[in-house]
Design an enzyme around this catalytic site. Structure first.
Site, PDB file in Angstrom:
ATOM      1  CE1 TYR A 146      43.407  36.660  59.020  1.00  0.00           C
ATOM      2  CE2 TYR A 146      45.639  36.703  59.747  1.00  0.00           C
ATOM      3  CZ  TYR A 146      44.538  35.996  59.310  1.00  0.00           C
ATOM      4  OH  TYR A 146      44.593  34.739  58.788  1.00  0.00           O
ATOM      5  CD  GLU A 206      39.805  35.972  61.207  1.00  0.00           C
ATOM      6  OE1 GLU A 206      39.537  35.803  62.360  1.00  0.00           O
ATOM      7  OE2 GLU A 206      40.258  35.225  60.512  1.00  0.00           O
ATOM      8  CB  THR A 238      33.032  36.881  39.391  1.00  0.00           C
ATOM      9  OG1 THR A 238      32.636  37.304  38.202  1.00  0.00           O
ATOM     10  CG2 THR A 238      32.930  35.557  40.052  1.00  0.00           C
ATOM     11  NE  ARG A 241      41.602  35.946  38.885  1.00  0.00           N
ATOM     12  CZ  ARG A 241      40.815  35.509  37.755  1.00  0.00           C
ATOM     13  NH1 ARG A 241      39.987  34.534  38.124  1.00  0.00           N
ATOM     14  NH2 ARG A 241      40.980  35.941  36.438  1.00  0.00           N
TER      15      ARG A 241
END
Ligand code: DSN
Length: 425
Positions: free
Chosen positions: A47, A49, A219, A228
């Site tokens: 994680y 963030e 993208t 992706r």
């Protein structure tokens, strides 16, 4: 824990499908082995963030370096002053931008989806058409090209806060300079979504939107040939020249607004395994090999468009400046729809997608057109003469789409031929 053979068998089946067929979906490509390898690593466990150096979790020392590497390489590749590499996709990048610079109910002006635009540029079924008030510009019926005078007219009438350029099925160069003038005349921000031609832009084969646009999204998996994912960029001086008033009325830097549009605005934890793969893909895209590749993508598309035209198909706008083309099947045969074309070609392991053409009379589920692109077949090593052979095979199927034995023989030819262009050797 036991290996989940059921899932791995399906993954192997998909790999076989990709290896045996001719991939012409304009938004697809084959990422390199090392790009794929990075996505299957322990980075998925972390994680992170926040941003490098400013995270909400401990233990981010390593992923900070990875994300910084991705940001630096992306800036170098596009000549950007600032980037955010966390968007999970192009749609997420656009959502983050709109959340950052618009208030609910604000007006936006985008390229009509039915003329080649994208869902996230204001379509009524997408967040962009539900949360904001969209209007659209399109192409001229006679020449299939964007009519910038009409864009100017619509902008003057609607007074949008954001003008969006970019497309998923438009084969021509964009006039960013003209759009800049239109945006300035109306006090609008200008966003370019370069998801499709990003690789051609990065290596100078198409004009640079960063020169004129306030914000650029992309993208990373189409012509750019990475994992992706999505990304947001701005030019260095936009950082200081544009101050946006937040809903509370204070003036914030564009980059910090956009960062917070991504997190906490629209996403949670970034996918650091994908960001590592983006870093690898950006470095690959800076290489001489990639430059040769992307030049070939463009050459292949030019030859393919000419081959379709010579067989009596109508290529919208008469050709292509990038990696894709949109083909109206009606002049070739009244009864041939995009759906029939897609369904019959897939039986021969040729993958394309049905696509509405401008001023289409058929529904999006049927359509009168197909969209094809050369990014994936060029990665496999195909050249100009191969494009002509592909068009011969497509024409053979479309003119005989009810003949199963013809389709079967083309499928055999396709499968044998693709053995000459191995993937993931
Ligand atoms: N689905 C992509 C494309 O095919 O162009 C756009 O999101």
């Amino acid at each position: 824990m036991q290996r989940d053979q059921q899932v791995f068998d399906l993954i192997n089946q998909e790999q076989k499908r990709q290896e045996e067929g001719i991939e012409l979906i304009a938004s697809e490509n084959f990422a390199s082995k090392q790009v794929i390898e990075a996505m299957g690593t322990v980075l998925t466990n972390k994680y992170a963030e926040g941003l490098p150096g400013k995270r909400y979790y401990g233990g981010c020392e390593v992923v900070d370096q990875i994300e910084d590497l991705a940001r630096e390489r992306a800036k170098k590749l596009f000549g950007a002053g600032w980037v955010n590499v966390q968007p999970h996709s192009g749609a997420q990048a656009n959502a983050a931008v709109m959340l950052a610079v618009l208030n609910a109910g604000d007006k936006i002006l985008g390229f009509d989806l039915s003329h080649g635009g994208h869902l996230t540029h204001g379509s009524s079924v997408n967040f962009s058409g539900k949360l904001y008030e969209p209007s659209f510009y399109g192409v001229d019926e006679e020449n299939g090209m964007i009519n910038y005078d009409k864009v100017e007219e619509t902008a003057a009438k609607e007074k949008p806060k954001l003008i969006i350029c970019g497309a998923s099925a438009y084969s021509r160069e964009w006039n960013y300079e003209r759009l800049r003038d239109i945006a300035d005349e109306n006090g609008a921000l200008l966003l370019a979504d370069i998801s499709h031609p990003a690789g051609l832009i990065a290596r100078g084969l198409l004009s640079d939107p960063l020169e004129y646009c306030d914000i650029v999204t992309t993208t990373t998996h189409k012509t750019l040939r990475g994992p992706r994912g999505g990304m947001i960029m701005i030019r260095e001086d936009k950082e200081n020249t544009i101050g946006i008033k937040t809903p509370k009325g204070d003036l914030r830097k564009m980059s910090s607004l956009l960062d917070s549009g991504v997190f906490p605005g629209t996403q949670g934890g970034p996918l650091e395994h994908v960001i590592a793969a983006k870093a690898i893909a950006f470095e690959e895209a800076l290489s001489e090999d990639y430059l040769k590749y992307i030049i070939q993508v463009k050459k292949n598309a030019e030859v393919m468009a000419k081959a379709f035209i010579s067989k009596g198909y109508h290529v919208i706008s008469g050709g292509t400046d990038n990696h894709l083309m949109l083909i109206d099947l009606r002049p070739k045969s009244d009864n041939l729809t995009g759906k029939i074309a897609e369904d019959s070609l897939i039986k021969a392991d040729i993958t394309i997608n049905k696509n509405m053409v401008p001023f289409d009379t058929r529904s999006p589920f049927v359509t009168s057109g197909i969209r094809v692109g050369t990014a994936a077949v060029t990665t496999r090593g195909m050249k100009e003469n191969d494009m002509e052979r592909i068009v011969d095979l497509i024409d053979d199927i479309l003119m005989n789409h009810e003949d199963d034995s013809k389709i079967g023989s083309v499928k055999n030819e396709v499968n044998n031929w693709m053995n000459d262009f191995p993937l993931y050797k």
